[in-house]
Design a protein around this motif. Structure first.
Motif, PDB file in Angstrom:
ATOM      1  N   VAL A 549       0.856  -1.187   0.000  1.00 33.75           N
ATOM      2  CA  VAL A 549       0.000   0.000   0.000  1.00 33.75           C
ATOM      3  C   VAL A 549       0.890   1.234   0.000  1.00 33.75           C
ATOM      4  N   ALA A 550       0.687   2.106  -0.977  1.00 36.20           N
ATOM      5  CA  ALA A 550       1.547   3.277  -1.132  1.00 36.20           C
ATOM      6  C   ALA A 550       1.359   4.242   0.031  1.00 36.20           C
ATOM      7  N   VAL A 551       2.482   4.814   0.478  1.00 34.08           N
ATOM      8  CA  VAL A 551       2.507   5.836   1.517  1.00 34.08           C
ATOM      9  C   VAL A 551       3.359   6.981   1.009  1.00 34.08           C
ATOM     10  N   SER A 552       2.870   8.188   1.163  1.00 35.91           N
ATOM     11  CA  SER A 552       3.589   9.355   0.664  1.00 35.91           C
ATOM     12  C   SER A 552       4.969   9.461   1.313  1.00 35.91           C
ATOM     13  N   GLY A 553       5.982   9.661   0.471  1.00 40.54           N
ATOM     14  CA  GLY A 553       7.337   9.830   0.959  1.00 40.54           C
ATOM     15  C   GLY A 553       8.069   8.541   1.246  1.00 40.54           C
ATOM     16  N   ARG A 554       7.467   7.378   1.001  1.00 39.22           N
ATOM     17  CA  ARG A 554       8.101   6.084   1.232  1.00 39.22           C
ATOM     18  C   ARG A 554       8.139   5.283  -0.067  1.00 39.22           C
ATOM     19  N   VAL A 555       8.966   4.250  -0.069  1.00 38.75           N
ATOM     20  CA  VAL A 555       9.116   3.393  -1.243  1.00 38.75           C
ATOM     21  C   VAL A 555       8.137   2.229  -1.119  1.00 38.75           C
ATOM     22  N   THR A 556       7.218   2.116  -2.066  1.00 44.53           N
ATOM     23  CA  THR A 556       6.262   1.011  -2.076  1.00 44.53           C
ATOM     24  C   THR A 556       6.980  -0.279  -2.446  1.00 44.53           C
ATOM     25  N   SER A 557       6.862  -1.299  -1.622  1.00 41.61           N
ATOM     26  CA  SER A 557       7.617  -2.542  -1.811  1.00 41.61           C
ATOM     27  C   SER A 557       6.695  -3.729  -1.571  1.00 41.61           C
ATOM     28  N   ASP A 558       6.361  -4.434  -2.640  1.00 46.42           N
ATOM     29  CA  ASP A 558       5.606  -5.663  -2.476  1.00 46.42           C
ATOM     30  C   ASP A 558       6.576  -6.838  -2.416  1.00 46.42           C
ATOM     31  N   CYS A 559       6.057  -8.050  -2.410  1.00 45.91           N
ATOM     32  CA  CYS A 559       6.917  -9.230  -2.275  1.00 45.91           C
ATOM     33  C   CYS A 559       7.928  -9.325  -3.415  1.00 45.91           C
ATOM     34  N   ASN A 560       7.501  -8.980  -4.631  1.00 51.06           N
ATOM     35  CA  ASN A 560       8.383  -9.101  -5.785  1.00 51.06           C
ATOM     36  C   ASN A 560       9.528  -8.099  -5.763  1.00 51.06           C
ATOM     37  N   SER A 561       9.478  -7.117  -4.893  1.00 54.23           N
ATOM     38  CA  SER A 561      10.561  -6.143  -4.828  1.00 54.23           C
ATOM     39  C   SER A 561      11.835  -6.763  -4.262  1.00 54.23           C
ATOM     40  N   CYS A 562      11.694  -7.724  -3.362  1.00 57.11           N
ATOM     41  CA  CYS A 562      12.862  -8.298  -2.689  1.00 57.11           C
ATOM     42  C   CYS A 562      12.974  -9.810  -2.860  1.00 57.11           C
ATOM     43  N   HIS A 563      11.975 -10.452  -3.411  1.00 52.78           N
ATOM     44  CA  HIS A 563      12.003 -11.907  -3.544  1.00 52.78           C
ATOM     45  C   HIS A 563      11.632 -12.318  -4.969  1.00 52.78           C
ATOM     46  N   LYS A 564      12.189 -13.415  -5.393  1.00 53.33           N
ATOM     47  CA  LYS A 564      11.849 -14.019  -6.677  1.00 53.33           C
ATOM     48  C   LYS A 564      11.264 -15.402  -6.429  1.00 53.33           C
ATOM     49  N   PHE A 565      10.250 -15.723  -7.217  1.00 48.07           N
ATOM     50  CA  PHE A 565       9.563 -16.997  -7.005  1.00 48.07           C
ATOM     51  C   PHE A 565      10.440 -18.171  -7.435  1.00 48.07           C
ATOM     52  N   HIS A 566      10.919 -18.155  -8.661  1.00 47.43           N
ATOM     53  CA  HIS A 566      11.712 -19.268  -9.186  1.00 47.43           C
ATOM     54  C   HIS A 566      13.175 -19.078  -8.776  1.00 47.43           C
ATOM     55  N   ALA A 567      13.461 -19.252  -7.495  1.00 48.75           N
ATOM     56  CA  ALA A 567      14.812 -19.041  -6.986  1.00 48.75           C
ATOM     57  C   ALA A 567      15.304 -20.251  -6.208  1.00 48.75           C
ATOM     58  N   GLY A 568      14.733 -21.413  -6.470  1.00 46.25           N
ATOM     59  CA  GLY A 568      15.140 -22.612  -5.744  1.00 46.25           C
ATOM     60  C   GLY A 568      16.397 -23.236  -6.306  1.00 46.25           C
ATOM     61  N   ARG A 569      16.678 -24.440  -5.824  1.00 45.43           N
ATOM     62  CA  ARG A 569      17.900 -25.137  -6.241  1.00 45.43           C
ATOM     63  C   ARG A 569      17.664 -26.031  -7.450  1.00 45.43           C
ATOM     64  N   ASP A 570      16.526 -26.705  -7.482  1.00 42.12           N
ATOM     65  CA  ASP A 570      16.276 -27.698  -8.524  1.00 42.12           C
ATOM     66  C   ASP A 570      15.526 -27.069  -9.696  1.00 42.12           C
ATOM     67  N   TYR A 571      15.647 -27.719 -10.842  1.00 42.28           N
ATOM     68  CA  TYR A 571      14.947 -27.240 -12.025  1.00 42.28           C
ATOM     69  C   TYR A 571      13.463 -27.550 -11.916  1.00 42.28           C
ATOM     70  N   TRP A 572      12.667 -26.676 -12.513  1.00 43.90           N
ATOM     71  CA  TRP A 572      11.218 -26.878 -12.532  1.00 43.90           C
ATOM     72  C   TRP A 572      10.896 -28.117 -13.353  1.00 43.90           C
ATOM     73  N   HIS A 573      10.111 -29.006 -12.764  1.00 44.20           N
ATOM     74  CA  HIS A 573       9.780 -30.286 -13.416  1.00 44.20           C
ATOM     75  C   HIS A 573      11.059 -31.004 -13.822  1.00 44.20           C
ATOM     76  N   GLY A 574      11.934 -31.254 -12.843  1.00 45.75           N
ATOM     77  CA  GLY A 574      13.222 -31.891 -13.127  1.00 45.75           C
ATOM     78  C   GLY A 574      13.081 -33.237 -13.806  1.00 45.75           C
ATOM     79  N   LEU A 575      12.129 -34.075 -13.359  1.00 48.11           N
ATOM     80  CA  LEU A 575      11.941 -35.383 -13.980  1.00 48.11           C
ATOM     81  C   LEU A 575      11.514 -35.238 -15.426  1.00 48.11           C
ATOM     82  N   MET A 576      10.622 -34.281 -15.705  1.00 48.55           N
ATOM     83  CA  MET A 576      10.178 -34.057 -17.074  1.00 48.55           C
ATOM     84  C   MET A 576      11.345 -33.626 -17.952  1.00 48.55           C
ATOM     85  N   GLN A 577      12.197 -32.767 -17.436  1.00 54.96           N
ATOM     86  CA  GLN A 577      13.333 -32.308 -18.222  1.00 54.96           C
ATOM     87  C   GLN A 577      14.307 -33.448 -18.480  1.00 54.96           C
TER      88      GLN A 577
END
Length: 586
Positions: A549-577
């Motif tokens: 939620v935006a606040v005047s004079g502050r930096v609006t930061s949602d989850c995507n500002s500091c975190h990435k979803f696909h940041a794990g160790r294993d490949y997505w659908h490793g068995l399929m790949q």
């Protein structure tokens, strides 16, 4: 106040039939709508044709202009008295004398002569020349032809293959392809995302099977390096199956505009507001917004003596008592950041530094040693030769030579010293070396025997051991910054290992924070111990950053500002790949 409504009809013998019922007032709706208390089912009556109000002063009726005719006169509203006749479409409402306990009595009679039905409202009962069933079949096959067979036309006619070099497509092929592309785009629900635009006209690039949703295999065939959020096997909570069965397209919906990746914080909060319900072994805490309920940061620390161990400690918790960096380095930030400067052996000024009137002290800044790397996300490692050696000289015998020992393994230092003093004993004195008077050496040009050379090497080794001891122990050249010990195998320097990535799951860049002083986030100006952890806590970040939620004079930061979803160790659908790679699929 009750209202009595009497519906008057005529039986086959022409006798009037009256059916009365009472309705609860004080307000009634008159119209064709089924919600009206006085329901008049005729297309010539409006859904809400009129409204009747009953009060202590009497009854009144009102409607929109042109709808009411009372006693043969068009009105918008009028008070009702006994004997009034109200025309509503083909119906005639008459006000009668009310019985006891009733405020208003109305009789409703269908008067077909009052308003004849226009001829255009009639219905024909004769069957059309083409039945509805035949029309539906014609519409079905026409849709099938235009929307399915025409798009498949190039493949059915053998025109689907690309035209090779030196070949020219016939006019017929070009027409079929143009028609096919035009009708295929009729199925397009919207523009494709920016990354998919190069093949946006080729539906089969993603839609491998007709009338089947885009499969994950189609996504993984291009996005091979996409990693999982966390391993799917860890989603063992009551709701974990929902995540395990999720498809790529559940979050990444194409044909919705140029941006395909979801940016809504609600997607993250859907799981993390009760993360244990999805993964019972999750170590993260509940969170929905950075400003409201984000927990304290959890740091990952390395131990120099145990390189395979990573300690995860959360700031502001009882376990944070052990929040120290075990790098095996001795360093005093307070001494190096003294505003009066540090002693400069060269009496010179670094870029951005200052020196006093005697030219012997240099003021150091954080940027003199800590410089951004990797686009500003991380800091480049501090290097002995580049950052430290100018003040912390590794000269082993300054009166003899300005040479310095290598900064590294103690065995390499011993080998270098033995080679240096062996040359001096054998009479090979370099021009930049003043041979020490206490070191016996052979006369230049003299021919030495085997015994003499062995004696010279023993003298050189004794001198090297003495100088090595001075470096490690007596002069404390090495022990100034390192932990040094000695055993039967010789001198050992404790290995140094720094923590470079304190929050592996977070996204941070120093480049966007270049306008702030380093000390605002990293308070090391009073630190005398290298074990001090100077990472900022969440309160420091909240001085500038707020949640979604935006606040005047502050930096609006949602989850995507500091975190990435696909940041794990294993490949997505490793068995399929793995299966795709075995089959040769690309």
């Amino acid at each position: 106040m009750d209202i009595q409504v009497t519906h008057v009809s005529v039986n086959r013998r022409g006798q009037p039939l009256r059916e009365s019922r009472r309705l609860a007032g004080p307000s009634l709706q008159v119209g064709r709508g089924t919600q009206c208390q006085i329901h008049l089912p005729d297309p010539r009556v409006a859904l809400q044709h009129a409204r009747i109000e009953v009060s202590e002063a009497g009854a009144a009726i009102d409607a929109e202009p042109g709808r009411l005719v009372v006693n043969g006169r068009a009105v918008d509203g009028v008070r009702l008295v006994v004997g009034d006749r109200i025309e509503v479409g083909p119906y005639l409402l008459a006000v009668e004398a009310p019985p006891a306990g009733v405020a208003l009595a109305l009789s409703v009679t269908l008067d077909r002569r009052s308003m004849p039905v226009p001829a255009s409202w009639g219905f024909r009962l004769r069957m059309p020349r083409v039945s509805k069933r035949r029309l539906s079949y014609l519409a079905f096959f026409a849709t099938l032809l235009l929307c399915l067979l025409v798009p498949l036309g190039p493949d059915l006619l053998g025109y689907g293959a690309a035209v090779g070099v030196g070949q020219s497509a016939s006019e017929q092929q070009n027409i079929v392809r143009a028609l096919s592309t035009h009708f295929v785009q009729a199925w397009n629900p919207g523009p494709v995302s920016r990354s998919h635009q190069p093949f946006g006209a080729d539906c089969r690039a993603c839609h491998a099977l007709p009338f089947v949703q885009v499969r994950d295999q189609s996504c993984v065939s291009c996005h091979k390096t996409v990693r999982e959020h966390v391993p799917r096997a860890e989603f063992d909570g009551p709701r974990g199956a929902e995540f395990r069965d999720a498809r790529c397209a559940d979050c990444h919906r194409d044909h919705k505009g140029l941006q395909m990746a979801p940016r809504s914080q609600d997607e993250c909060a859907a799981c993390h507001r009760d993360v244990k319900a999805w993964a019972s072994g999750a170590q993260s805490e509940k969170v929905t917004d950075f400003r409201r309920d984000h927990p304290q940061f959890r740091l990952s620390l390395l131990d120099a003596d145990r390189p395979d161990v990573i300690r995860r400690l959360r700031q502001g918790t009882p376990e944070a008592q052990g929040l120290i960096e075990r790098s095996n380095l001795k360093f005093n930030h307070k001494l190096h950041l003294d505003p009066r400067g540090v002693r400069d052996p060269d009496g010179k000024r670094d870029a951005g530094g200052m020196f006093d009137a005697q030219g012997q002290r240099t003021v150091l800044h954080c940027a003199d040693c800590h410089q951004p790397a990797d686009g500003g996300r991380l800091m480049a490692p501090v290097n002995m030769e580049k950052h430290c050696q100018r003040c912390h000289s590794l000269a082993f015998e300054p009166k003899v030579t300005q040479r310095q020992v290598v900064h590294g393994d103690a065995a390499q230092m011993a080998t270098m010293l033995r080679e240096f003093y062996a040359r001096l004993v054998l009479g090979d004195v370099p021009p930049d070396v003043n041979a020490p008077a206490d070191l016996p050496r052979m006369r230049p040009g003299a021919v030495s025997g085997y015994q003499e050379r062995q004696q010279a090497l023993r003298l050189a080794e004794q001198k090297a051991d003495l100088v090595l001891r001075e470096l490690f122990e007596t002069r404390k050249v090495c022990s100034t910054c390192h932990s040094v010990s000695r055993s039967a195998a010789g001198w050992q320097v404790a290995p140094v290992r720094f923590t470079r990535i304190w929050m592996p799951q977070a996204v941070f860049t120093h480049a966007k924070h270049g306008t702030e002083r380093c000390a605002r986030c990293h308070d090391v100006e009073g630190s005398k111990d290298a074990r001090t952890v100077a990472m900022p806590d969440i309160a420091v970040c909240r001085e500038c950053h707020v949640g979604a939620v935006a606040v005047s004079g502050r930096v609006t930061s949602d989850c995507n500002s500091c975190h990435k979803f696909h940041a794990g160790r294993d490949y997505w659908h490793g068995l399929m790949q793995t299966q795709m790679s075995r089959s040769g699929a690309k």
